[in-house]
Design a protein around this motif. Structure first.
Motif, mmCIF file in Angstrom:
data_model
loop_
_atom_site.group_PDB
_atom_site.id
_atom_site.type_symbol
_atom_site.label_atom_id
_atom_site.label_comp_id
_atom_site.label_asym_id
_atom_site.label_seq_id
_atom_site.Cartn_x
_atom_site.Cartn_y
_atom_site.Cartn_z
ATOM 1 N N ARG A 287 42.767 134.647 58.501
ATOM 2 C CA ARG A 287 42.752 133.321 59.124
ATOM 3 C C ARG A 287 42.237 132.308 58.118
ATOM 4 N NH1 ARG A 287 39.458 135.381 63.572
ATOM 5 N NH2 ARG A 287 37.828 135.267 62.041
ATOM 6 N N ARG A 288 42.610 131.043 58.306
ATOM 7 C CA ARG A 288 42.097 129.945 57.484
ATOM 8 C C ARG A 288 41.337 129.012 58.407
ATOM 9 N NH1 ARG A 288 43.496 124.712 55.654
ATOM 10 N NH2 ARG A 288 42.889 124.363 53.480
ATOM 11 N N PHE A 289 40.102 128.725 58.051
ATOM 12 C CA PHE A 289 39.260 127.815 58.823
ATOM 13 C C PHE A 289 39.013 126.552 58.010
ATOM 14 C CE2 PHE A 289 38.324 131.835 60.780
ATOM 15 C CZ PHE A 289 38.040 131.535 62.100
ATOM 16 N N THR A 290 38.911 125.429 58.696
ATOM 17 C CA THR A 290 38.524 124.176 58.069
ATOM 18 C C THR A 290 37.239 123.672 58.723
ATOM 19 O OG1 THR A 290 39.914 122.880 59.575
ATOM 20 C CG2 THR A 290 40.887 123.544 57.456
ATOM 21 N N LEU A 291 36.396 123.060 57.907
ATOM 22 C CA LEU A 291 35.144 122.457 58.373
ATOM 23 C C LEU A 291 35.163 120.992 57.976
ATOM 24 C CD1 LEU A 291 32.585 125.133 57.143
ATOM 25 C CD2 LEU A 291 32.985 124.519 59.523
ATOM 26 N N GLU A 292 35.278 120.118 58.941
ATOM 27 C CA GLU A 292 35.278 118.680 58.664
ATOM 28 C C GLU A 292 33.891 118.241 58.203
ATOM 29 O OE1 GLU A 292 37.974 116.805 58.666
ATOM 30 O OE2 GLU A 292 39.069 118.627 59.170
ATOM 31 N N ALA B 50 38.328 124.104 62.742
ATOM 32 C CA ALA B 50 39.656 124.481 63.232
ATOM 33 C C ALA B 50 40.063 125.805 62.592
ATOM 34 C CB ALA B 50 40.683 123.401 62.913
ATOM 35 N N LYS B 51 40.908 126.567 63.314
ATOM 36 C CA LYS B 51 41.340 127.887 62.857
ATOM 37 C C LYS B 51 42.846 127.996 62.912
ATOM 38 C CE LYS B 51 41.311 131.505 65.686
ATOM 39 N NZ LYS B 51 40.842 132.635 66.515
ATOM 40 N N GLY B 52 43.430 128.571 61.858
ATOM 41 C CA GLY B 52 44.845 128.914 61.828
ATOM 42 C C GLY B 52 44.989 130.373 61.445
ATOM 43 N N VAL B 53 45.753 131.150 62.219
ATOM 44 C CA VAL B 53 45.987 132.555 61.889
ATOM 45 C C VAL B 53 47.169 132.620 60.938
ATOM 46 C CG1 VAL B 53 46.559 134.849 62.767
ATOM 47 C CG2 VAL B 53 45.075 133.324 64.108
ATOM 48 N N TYR C 266 47.095 125.161 63.761
ATOM 49 C CA TYR C 266 45.636 125.137 63.768
ATOM 50 C C TYR C 266 45.154 124.660 65.122
ATOM 51 C CZ TYR C 266 45.548 126.050 58.816
ATOM 52 O OH TYR C 266 45.692 126.646 57.597
ATOM 53 N N GLU C 267 44.057 125.268 65.581
ATOM 54 C CA GLU C 267 43.469 124.866 66.860
ATOM 55 C C GLU C 267 41.966 124.734 66.686
ATOM 56 O OE1 GLU C 267 42.996 129.206 68.967
ATOM 57 O OE2 GLU C 267 44.890 128.145 69.234
ATOM 58 N N ALA C 268 41.380 123.832 67.460
ATOM 59 C CA ALA C 268 39.930 123.643 67.422
ATOM 60 C C ALA C 268 39.253 124.913 67.912
ATOM 61 C CB ALA C 268 39.535 122.466 68.296
ATOM 62 N N VAL C 269 38.125 125.243 67.292
ATOM 63 C CA VAL C 269 37.329 126.387 67.734
ATOM 64 C C VAL C 269 36.372 125.868 68.796
ATOM 65 C CG1 VAL C 269 35.664 128.141 67.021
ATOM 66 C CG2 VAL C 269 37.563 127.523 65.500
ATOM 67 N N GLY C 270 36.496 126.378 70.008
ATOM 68 C CA GLY C 270 35.792 125.844 71.164
ATOM 69 C C GLY C 270 34.287 125.733 71.020
#
Length: 120
Positions: A41-46, A24-27, A14-18
């Motif tokens: 892709r899987r995205f997370t929203l803190e 954060a996004k993980g492919v 996972y990497e931060a979306v600039g």
């Protein structure tokens, strides 16, 4: 014909979306893994995450995995939660905001290719 692909969740980085604070996004599967047409892709929203208004050149199909958050699409606001599905058409102005105390997560399927975020 493409070869079958099975990936363990531990393999996904996972990497931060600039352009977005707290996202954060993980492919999970994409062209780098040999998928010929689509990427998942899987995205997370803190908690407190805000993603500014933006567009993408490709459509997005999304499925909310966990949490509750707000999605803005073309001037309308939608409260979404686990089990909800969304279609964000190519070129549509959209944004995200997680005002809850819980993290949110969603799957996003897109055609392979350029998925650059264009801030509005």
């Amino acid at each position: 014909m493409a070869d079958p692909i099975v990936r363990n969740g531990d393999e996904v980085e996972y990497e931060a979306v600039g352009a977005a604070e707290g996202m954060a996004k993980g492919v999970l599967i994409g062209d780098e893994q040999g998928a010929p047409n689509f990427a998942i892709r899987r995205f997370t929203l803190e908690p407190g995450a805000e993603v500014p208004e933006h567009t993408n050149e490709v459509e997005h199909e999304q499925y909310v995995l966990e949490g509750e958050y707000t999605v803005g699409i073309e001037g309308e606001e939608y409260e979404v939660s686990a089990g909800d599905s969304l279609l964000i058409p190519a070129g549509a102005v959209h944004w995200y905001r997680n005002e809850s105390d819980e993290s949110g997560a969603f799957l996003c399927a897109v055609p392979n290719g350029d998925d650059e975020i264009n801030l509005v």
